[in-house]
Design a protein around this motif. Structure first.
Motif, PDB file in Angstrom:
ATOM      1  N   VAL A   1       0.842  -1.201   0.000  1.00 45.67           N
ATOM      2  CA  VAL A   1       0.000   0.000   0.000  1.00 45.67           C
ATOM      3  C   VAL A   1       0.876   1.250   0.000  1.00 45.67           C
ATOM      4  O   VAL A   1       0.636   2.194  -0.762  1.00 45.67           O
ATOM      5  CB  VAL A   1      -0.964  -0.014   1.208  1.00 45.67           C
ATOM      6  CG1 VAL A   1      -1.631   1.338   1.400  1.00 45.67           C
ATOM      7  CG2 VAL A   1      -2.013  -1.115   1.033  1.00 45.67           C
ATOM      8  N   LEU A   2       1.909   1.248   0.816  1.00 43.88           N
ATOM      9  CA  LEU A   2       2.803   2.400   0.884  1.00 43.88           C
ATOM     10  C   LEU A   2       3.495   2.658  -0.453  1.00 43.88           C
ATOM     11  O   LEU A   2       3.642   3.807  -0.876  1.00 43.88           O
ATOM     12  CB  LEU A   2       3.829   2.184   1.996  1.00 43.88           C
ATOM     13  CG  LEU A   2       4.454   3.424   2.608  1.00 43.88           C
ATOM     14  CD1 LEU A   2       3.399   4.387   3.123  1.00 43.88           C
ATOM     15  CD2 LEU A   2       5.399   3.036   3.715  1.00 43.88           C
ATOM     16  N   VAL A   3       3.877   1.614  -1.146  1.00 42.82           N
ATOM     17  CA  VAL A   3       4.503   1.767  -2.468  1.00 42.82           C
ATOM     18  C   VAL A   3       3.517   2.404  -3.443  1.00 42.82           C
ATOM     19  O   VAL A   3       3.882   3.309  -4.204  1.00 42.82           O
ATOM     20  CB  VAL A   3       5.019   0.407  -3.007  1.00 42.82           C
ATOM     21  CG1 VAL A   3       5.309   0.480  -4.496  1.00 42.82           C
ATOM     22  CG2 VAL A   3       6.241  -0.042  -2.235  1.00 42.82           C
ATOM     23  N   GLN A   4       2.280   1.971  -3.431  1.00 37.55           N
ATOM     24  CA  GLN A   4       1.287   2.544  -4.351  1.00 37.55           C
ATOM     25  C   GLN A   4       1.055   4.022  -4.057  1.00 37.55           C
ATOM     26  O   GLN A   4       0.937   4.835  -4.970  1.00 37.55           O
ATOM     27  CB  GLN A   4      -0.038   1.766  -4.275  1.00 37.55           C
ATOM     28  CG  GLN A   4       0.063   0.353  -4.784  1.00 37.55           C
ATOM     29  CD  GLN A   4       0.617   0.269  -6.197  1.00 37.55           C
ATOM     30  OE1 GLN A   4       0.238   1.046  -7.072  1.00 37.55           O
ATOM     31  NE2 GLN A   4       1.517  -0.672  -6.421  1.00 37.55           N
ATOM     32  N   ILE A   5       1.034   4.370  -2.771  1.00 35.61           N
ATOM     33  CA  ILE A   5       0.862   5.772  -2.396  1.00 35.61           C
ATOM     34  C   ILE A   5       2.092   6.586  -2.794  1.00 35.61           C
ATOM     35  O   ILE A   5       1.963   7.719  -3.269  1.00 35.61           O
ATOM     36  CB  ILE A   5       0.555   5.893  -0.890  1.00 35.61           C
ATOM     37  CG1 ILE A   5      -0.858   5.353  -0.621  1.00 35.61           C
ATOM     38  CG2 ILE A   5       0.706   7.330  -0.400  1.00 35.61           C
ATOM     39  CD1 ILE A   5      -1.209   5.201   0.844  1.00 35.61           C
ATOM     40  N   ALA A   6       3.271   6.003  -2.641  1.00 38.06           N
ATOM     41  CA  ALA A   6       4.498   6.705  -3.050  1.00 38.06           C
ATOM     42  C   ALA A   6       4.504   6.947  -4.554  1.00 38.06           C
ATOM     43  O   ALA A   6       4.973   7.991  -5.020  1.00 38.06           O
ATOM     44  CB  ALA A   6       5.730   5.904  -2.632  1.00 38.06           C
ATOM     45  N   ARG A   7       3.995   6.008  -5.313  1.00 36.84           N
ATOM     46  CA  ARG A   7       3.937   6.163  -6.771  1.00 36.84           C
ATOM     47  C   ARG A   7       2.948   7.231  -7.194  1.00 36.84           C
ATOM     48  O   ARG A   7       3.151   7.919  -8.188  1.00 36.84           O
ATOM     49  CB  ARG A   7       3.535   4.836  -7.421  1.00 36.84           C
ATOM     50  CG  ARG A   7       4.609   3.773  -7.325  1.00 36.84           C
ATOM     51  CD  ARG A   7       4.171   2.487  -7.955  1.00 36.84           C
ATOM     52  NE  ARG A   7       4.303   2.597  -9.408  1.00 36.84           N
ATOM     53  CZ  ARG A   7       3.741   1.777 -10.271  1.00 36.84           C
ATOM     54  NH1 ARG A   7       2.998   0.780  -9.846  1.00 36.84           N
ATOM     55  NH2 ARG A   7       3.916   1.939 -11.554  1.00 36.84           N
TER      56      ARG A   7
ATOM     57  N   ASP B   1      -3.530   2.357   9.999  1.00 35.45           N
ATOM     58  CA  ASP B   1      -2.342   1.848  10.710  1.00 35.45           C
ATOM     59  C   ASP B   1      -1.120   2.707  10.409  1.00 35.45           C
ATOM     60  O   ASP B   1      -0.377   3.093  11.315  1.00 35.45           O
ATOM     61  CB  ASP B   1      -2.022   0.414  10.294  1.00 35.45           C
ATOM     62  CG  ASP B   1      -2.971  -0.628  10.830  1.00 35.45           C
ATOM     63  OD1 ASP B   1      -3.780  -0.313  11.735  1.00 35.45           O
ATOM     64  OD2 ASP B   1      -2.898  -1.779  10.337  1.00 35.45           O
ATOM     65  N   LEU B   2      -0.899   2.986   9.131  1.00 35.84           N
ATOM     66  CA  LEU B   2       0.272   3.762   8.715  1.00 35.84           C
ATOM     67  C   LEU B   2       0.223   5.188   9.240  1.00 35.84           C
ATOM     68  O   LEU B   2       1.244   5.745   9.644  1.00 35.84           O
ATOM     69  CB  LEU B   2       0.400   3.745   7.187  1.00 35.84           C
ATOM     70  CG  LEU B   2       0.759   2.391   6.570  1.00 35.84           C
ATOM     71  CD1 LEU B   2       0.578   2.428   5.057  1.00 35.84           C
ATOM     72  CD2 LEU B   2       2.164   1.982   6.939  1.00 35.84           C
ATOM     73  N   GLU B   3      -0.976   5.766   9.277  1.00 41.02           N
ATOM     74  CA  GLU B   3      -1.112   7.120   9.815  1.00 41.02           C
ATOM     75  C   GLU B   3      -0.882   7.130  11.328  1.00 41.02           C
ATOM     76  O   GLU B   3      -0.171   7.994  11.841  1.00 41.02           O
ATOM     77  CB  GLU B   3      -2.482   7.705   9.476  1.00 41.02           C
ATOM     78  CG  GLU B   3      -2.579   8.121   8.031  1.00 41.02           C
ATOM     79  CD  GLU B   3      -3.889   8.794   7.689  1.00 41.02           C
ATOM     80  OE1 GLU B   3      -3.837   9.798   6.961  1.00 41.02           O
ATOM     81  OE2 GLU B   3      -4.960   8.331   8.142  1.00 41.02           O
ATOM     82  N   GLN B   4      -1.467   6.166  12.034  1.00 44.61           N
ATOM     83  CA  GLN B   4      -1.305   6.110  13.490  1.00 44.61           C
ATOM     84  C   GLN B   4       0.143   5.862  13.891  1.00 44.61           C
ATOM     85  O   GLN B   4       0.587   6.337  14.932  1.00 44.61           O
ATOM     86  CB  GLN B   4      -2.216   5.045  14.092  1.00 44.61           C
ATOM     87  CG  GLN B   4      -3.673   5.450  14.067  1.00 44.61           C
ATOM     88  CD  GLN B   4      -4.599   4.376  14.602  1.00 44.61           C
ATOM     89  OE1 GLN B   4      -4.231   3.218  14.753  1.00 44.61           O
ATOM     90  NE2 GLN B   4      -5.836   4.768  14.886  1.00 44.61           N
ATOM     91  N   ALA B   5       0.885   5.133  13.067  1.00 47.53           N
ATOM     92  CA  ALA B   5       2.293   4.845  13.358  1.00 47.53           C
ATOM     93  C   ALA B   5       3.213   5.986  12.913  1.00 47.53           C
ATOM     94  O   ALA B   5       4.417   5.934  13.161  1.00 47.53           O
ATOM     95  CB  ALA B   5       2.706   3.539  12.683  1.00 47.53           C
ATOM     96  N   GLY B   6       2.664   6.986  12.249  1.00 50.46           N
ATOM     97  CA  GLY B   6       3.454   8.145  11.851  1.00 50.46           C
ATOM     98  C   GLY B   6       4.206   7.996  10.543  1.00 50.46           C
ATOM     99  O   GLY B   6       5.128   8.754  10.264  1.00 50.46           O
ATOM    100  N   TYR B   7       3.810   7.048   9.698  1.00 52.43           N
ATOM    101  CA  TYR B   7       4.456   6.848   8.404  1.00 52.43           C
ATOM    102  C   TYR B   7       3.770   7.612   7.283  1.00 52.43           C
ATOM    103  O   TYR B   7       4.329   7.773   6.208  1.00 52.43           O
ATOM    104  CB  TYR B   7       4.468   5.363   8.024  1.00 52.43           C
ATOM    105  CG  TYR B   7       5.417   4.569   8.856  1.00 52.43           C
ATOM    106  CD1 TYR B   7       6.772   4.512   8.536  1.00 52.43           C
ATOM    107  CD2 TYR B   7       4.980   3.887   9.977  1.00 52.43           C
ATOM    108  CE1 TYR B   7       7.657   3.793   9.305  1.00 52.43           C
ATOM    109  CE2 TYR B   7       5.862   3.158  10.755  1.00 52.43           C
ATOM    110  CZ  TYR B   7       7.192   3.116  10.420  1.00 52.43           C
ATOM    111  OH  TYR B   7       8.071   2.418  11.193  1.00 52.43           O
TER     112      TYR B   7
ATOM    113  N   TYR C   1      -2.076  12.025  -0.116  1.00 50.61           N
ATOM    114  CA  TYR C   1      -1.263  11.408   0.931  1.00 50.61           C
ATOM    115  C   TYR C   1       0.158  11.953   0.909  1.00 50.61           C
ATOM    116  O   TYR C   1       0.688  12.291  -0.141  1.00 50.61           O
ATOM    117  CB  TYR C   1      -1.232   9.892   0.743  1.00 50.61           C
ATOM    118  CG  TYR C   1      -2.600   9.266   0.844  1.00 50.61           C
ATOM    119  CD1 TYR C   1      -3.163   9.002   2.077  1.00 50.61           C
ATOM    120  CD2 TYR C   1      -3.331   8.957  -0.296  1.00 50.61           C
ATOM    121  CE1 TYR C   1      -4.433   8.439   2.180  1.00 50.61           C
ATOM    122  CE2 TYR C   1      -4.596   8.398  -0.209  1.00 50.61           C
ATOM    123  CZ  TYR C   1      -5.138   8.142   1.032  1.00 50.61           C
ATOM    124  OH  TYR C   1      -6.387   7.592   1.126  1.00 50.61           O
ATOM    125  N   SER C   2       0.760  11.999   2.086  1.00 44.29           N
ATOM    126  CA  SER C   2       2.163  12.380   2.230  1.00 44.29           C
ATOM    127  C   SER C   2       2.857  11.338   3.086  1.00 44.29           C
ATOM    128  O   SER C   2       2.376  11.001   4.174  1.00 44.29           O
ATOM    129  CB  SER C   2       2.292  13.736   2.924  1.00 44.29           C
ATOM    130  OG  SER C   2       1.700  14.741   2.160  1.00 44.29           O
TER     131      SER C   2
END
Length: 109
Positions: A20-26, A52-58, A70-71
């Motif tokens: 998911v993070l890779v897709q958002i980075a793209r 999850d990613l937002e709560q963990a600060g990523y 998204y950032s």
């Protein structure tokens, strides 16, 4: 004799969170529906992963009309102690190079 497959146990090198993070980075403006399609997940699963990613600060997001932008928090360290050292942006740069090579038709590693 073991042929490299284990019946009943399947695993992959990347977690769904990483995918998911890779897709958002793209594409920081990508829709949840499109992430789900590309990652072979349900939209609900993608929504939970984003939380999850937002709560963990990523990751953070900002509303732009009806869409999210998204950032990725680039200086954030990887989560597991065994992975200490590299940042999420360093990991993504490696993974994104592979995707960019695939998009351009190159198959180098």
């Amino acid at each position: 004799m073991d042929n490299g497959t284990t019946a009943g146990r399947q695993w992959t090198f990347l977690t769904n969170h990483a995918r998911v993070l890779v897709q958002i980075a793209r594409d920081p403006g990508i829709r949840v529906r499109d992430i789900a399609t590309r990652c072979l997940l349900t939209e609900r699963a993608v929504q939970r992963i984003i939380v999850d990613l937002e709560q963990a600060g990523y990751l953070s997001h900002e509303r732009h009309g009806r869409t999210n932008r998204y950032s990725i928090i680039e200086g954030k360290q990887l989560r597991h102690p065994a992975d200490a050292g590299p940042t999420v942006s360093e990991l993504l740069s490696i993974l994104l190079r592979r995707y960019e090579a695939a998009d351009s038709g190159s198959s180098r590693l």
